[in-house]
Design a protein around this motif. Structure first.
Motif, PDB file in Angstrom:
ATOM      1  N   VAL A 262       0.850  -1.200   0.000  1.00 47.11           N
ATOM      2  CA  VAL A 262       0.000   0.000   0.000  1.00 47.11           C
ATOM      3  C   VAL A 262       0.877   1.238   0.000  1.00 47.11           C
ATOM      4  N   LYS A 263       0.544   2.170  -0.866  1.00 50.53           N
ATOM      5  CA  LYS A 263       1.303   3.414  -0.936  1.00 50.53           C
ATOM      6  C   LYS A 263       0.344   4.583  -0.740  1.00 50.53           C
ATOM      7  N   LEU A 264       0.668   5.467   0.214  1.00 55.61           N
ATOM      8  CA  LEU A 264      -0.187   6.635   0.444  1.00 55.61           C
ATOM      9  C   LEU A 264       0.229   7.737  -0.513  1.00 55.61           C
ATOM     10  N   VAL A 265      -0.752   8.352  -1.150  1.00 57.27           N
ATOM     11  CA  VAL A 265      -0.448   9.441  -2.076  1.00 57.27           C
ATOM     12  C   VAL A 265      -1.256  10.677  -1.707  1.00 57.27           C
TER      13      VAL A 265
ATOM     14  N   ILE B 105       1.237  19.085   6.968  1.00 56.01           N
ATOM     15  CA  ILE B 105       0.863  18.843   5.569  1.00 56.01           C
ATOM     16  C   ILE B 105       1.460  17.514   5.090  1.00 56.01           C
ATOM     17  N   PHE B 106       0.616  16.666   4.494  1.00 56.88           N
ATOM     18  CA  PHE B 106       1.109  15.398   3.927  1.00 56.88           C
ATOM     19  C   PHE B 106       1.679  15.667   2.543  1.00 56.88           C
ATOM     20  N   LEU B 107       2.906  15.245   2.326  1.00 55.51           N
ATOM     21  CA  LEU B 107       3.538  15.453   1.016  1.00 55.51           C
ATOM     22  C   LEU B 107       4.191  14.166   0.534  1.00 55.51           C
ATOM     23  N   GLU B 108       4.020  13.868  -0.751  1.00 51.12           N
ATOM     24  CA  GLU B 108       4.769  12.740  -1.310  1.00 51.12           C
ATOM     25  C   GLU B 108       6.197  13.193  -1.547  1.00 51.12           C
TER      26      GLU B 108
END
Lengths: 432, 141
Positions: free
Chosen positions: A408-411, B8-11
């Motif tokens: 699973v990868k969170l994006v 903040i969530f960042l890839e």
């Protein structure tokens, strides 16, 4: 060699008569024993006496996987439970599997068609058949097992997993026939070197591979790496399991054991029968099964039929290797997966919404499954550990719902394309 | 005493940090403190800015996954042993720290921290005479 020349080499006229007689018997039986079929036939105004021959087949209503699910678990069985001696099941979309039941006679039929399959592939009583399909609710392992016993071969019921042990047993027990998924066959070939097992120490000569689609390229690769003949076998649990059709040494289409299962090709949109040679959706009507008879069951597999007599002498109709589907079902490491299963898991979790993408690939000949899940704006998280826990939770929930290991990868939100019509949820990088 | 921090969530993709900072710059928001916690695939960007409500709105409207987190900020003299002293107090009161970051300016230093129990931490710090920075003080820096 041909296991049952009476049926496998029957003239087309005799086959037509045999199928017609069995079909009308079967329709009579389900009409009286299965309320679901009786209602369906009454809806379209068909009575058992309207079905006199196989030419009347297209008058009958279709059956779908959804019908099996709606009647979970035993609703479509045509005999009392006291007559059912075995149950198998395949994975379902909402956690509920598709359940199939066999009477003693059905198990005999199953052994018979698998015996034909193995004989078609060139197996005989002197062979040691190594069964690396999973044993259990899945029909692969036990289906191959009883057919192998029927031809008098020596059966090694290894079941799946533990590659090193598989190779060790193949070497020590002298396995001459390997039964597993084609991707596992390639994986095993590459593992030979890793475990320092010499090909020349193995007696393998034929592989019977199925439960997932594979290309001619993959066949060439398997045959080159193993120096064996790689035979395609086909089946689905709803119809009986493995043993629905199989290639012979000509490797020119799969012989359908049509004295038990009548194949048709229909247009997946209009559902009208298509002429010989046209590609469309494969539909099966079982004409000898007692436990779970099926009227015009839509397999969703795309293929075409060829009624020419084969070079091997069999007159049975041949279906082309299946390479596509008319629905969105994926086959991953032999396990059926519908994108809606992933959707259900995500919908059932308070932290996620069903914004996801499924990425399927084949790395070192094994299918890989990766799910991208968008992080929701509303779902508050400020710590890495919380994200890691979420990843693990999604992974665990998908694994328990589908039986498939997954990465699973969170994006970020809005990474996955939104569309008005049918959302593109799947990227399948495998080349079929 | 509680300060609103943006998380903040960042890839981990090149340009994403520039995107966030660009959105804030365009909205006329100044950054007072910044830190990133990251894994191989993604990270959490934590910011204290001049106008938190405006920043949240600007980032959300650009589609970022962003939220407020309550943190506190402690002022210490910028000298040896002062930070250690604060952590000793916390340890003595069995308060653990989720994460922290710090910066110094002139002769002072500021620590931003997310403790396990924020209300209790504030009480303990006050009782020990430790100087807590308010959000307006922090923004004025």
């Amino acid at each position: 060699m041909i296991w049952n020349p009476t049926f496998e080499c029957m003239s087309r006229e005799d086959m037509h008569r045999c199928q017609s007689r069995r079909l009308s018997d079967m329709v009579e039986r389900v009409y009286h024993n299965v309320p679901f079929y009786r209602n369906k036939m009454q809806e379209v105004g068909i009575h058992p006496e309207d079905i006199q021959s196989i030419d009347d087949l297209s008058k009958l209503p279709f059956t779908t996987k959804q019908d099996l699910r709606d009647n979970y678990p035993y609703g479509l069985f045509a005999v009392p439970m006291s007559e059912i001696v075995r149950v198998h099941a395949s994975s379902g979309t909402t956690g509920k599997p598709t359940v199939v039941g066999y009477t003693r006679k059905d198990l005999g039929t199953w052994s018979e068609v698998v015996a034909r399959t193995l004989t078609c592939a060139g197996a005989h009583k002197h062979d040691v058949i190594h069964i690396a399909y999973g044993y259990g609710l899945f029909t692969g392992g036990l289906g191959l097992h009883y057919g192998s016993e029927k031809i008098g071969a020596t059966v090694i019921p290894v079941s799946g997993g533990n590659t090193q042990r598989q190779l060790q047993i193949m070497q020590d027990f002298g396995s001459s026939i390997l039964a597993c998924t084609p991707s596992y066959a390639l994986y095993l070939a590459e593992a030979l070197e890793e475990f320092k097992i010499k090909r020349s120490d193995l007696k393998l000569r034929v592989g019977v591979f199925g439960a997932e689609p594979w290309t001619e390229n993959m066949r060439r690769e398997i045959e080159a790496k193993w120096s064996i003949k790689a035979i395609d076998i086909f089946g689905l649990s709803e119809v009986i399991g493995p043993g629905v059709s199989a290639e012979c040494s000509q490797q020119d289409g799969l012989h359908v054991f049509e004295d038990h299962f009548i194949p048709e090709i229909v247009d997946p949109v209009t559902l009208k029968p298509l002429p010989e040679g046209h590609t469309g959706e494969l539909v099966f009507t079982t004409i000898t099964k007692e436990g779970l008879p099926l009227l015009r069951y839509r397999t969703r597999d795309l293929t075409s039929l060829n009624y020419q007599t084969c070079g091997c002498g069999r007159t049975l109709v041949r279906m082309k290797k299946c390479t596509g589907r008319s629905d969105d079902m994926l086959i991953i490491r032999g396990v059926n997966l519908f994108p809606s299963q992933i959707e259900t898991v995500l919908l059932n979790m308070s932290e996620t919404k069903p914004h996801y993408m499924i990425i399927v690939d084949r790395v070192n000949n094994l299918d890989t499954l990766e799910i991208w899940v968008e992080v929701e704006q509303e779902f508050f998280m400020d710590r890495i550990s919380e994200f890691q826990n979420l990843t693990r939770k999604i992974q665990h929930n998908i694994e328990s719902a589908t039986g498939l290991g997954v990465n699973v990868k969170l994006v970020e939100p809005k990474t996955i394309e939104r569309s008005e019509g049918k959302a593109k949820r799947v990227i399948d990088k495998r080349k079929f | 005493m509680i300060i609103k921090q943006l998380s903040i969530f960042l890839e981990n993709k090149s340009g994403r940090l520039a995107d966030v900072l660009g959105v804030l710059g365009d909205a006329g928001i100044a950054i007072k403190a910044l830190t990133i916690a990251d894994t191989s695939e993604y990270g959490i960007l934590r910011l204290i800015v001049s106008d938190d409500a405006k920043a949240l709105e600007a980032l959300r409207s650009e589609g970022f996954s962003v939220n407020f987190t309550d943190v506190i900020s402690i002022a210490t003299p910028s000298e040896a042993g002062s930070f250690a002293n604060i952590l000793k107090i916390m340890a003595a009161n069995s308060i653990s720290v989720e994460y922290m970051y710090a910066f110094s300016f002139n002769q002072k230093a500021a620590i931003v921290m997310r403790p396990e129990n924020i209300t209790r931490t504030i009480e303990v710090m006050k009782s020990q005479g430790i100087d807590l920075i308010t959000s307006s003080e922090l923004r004025a820096m």
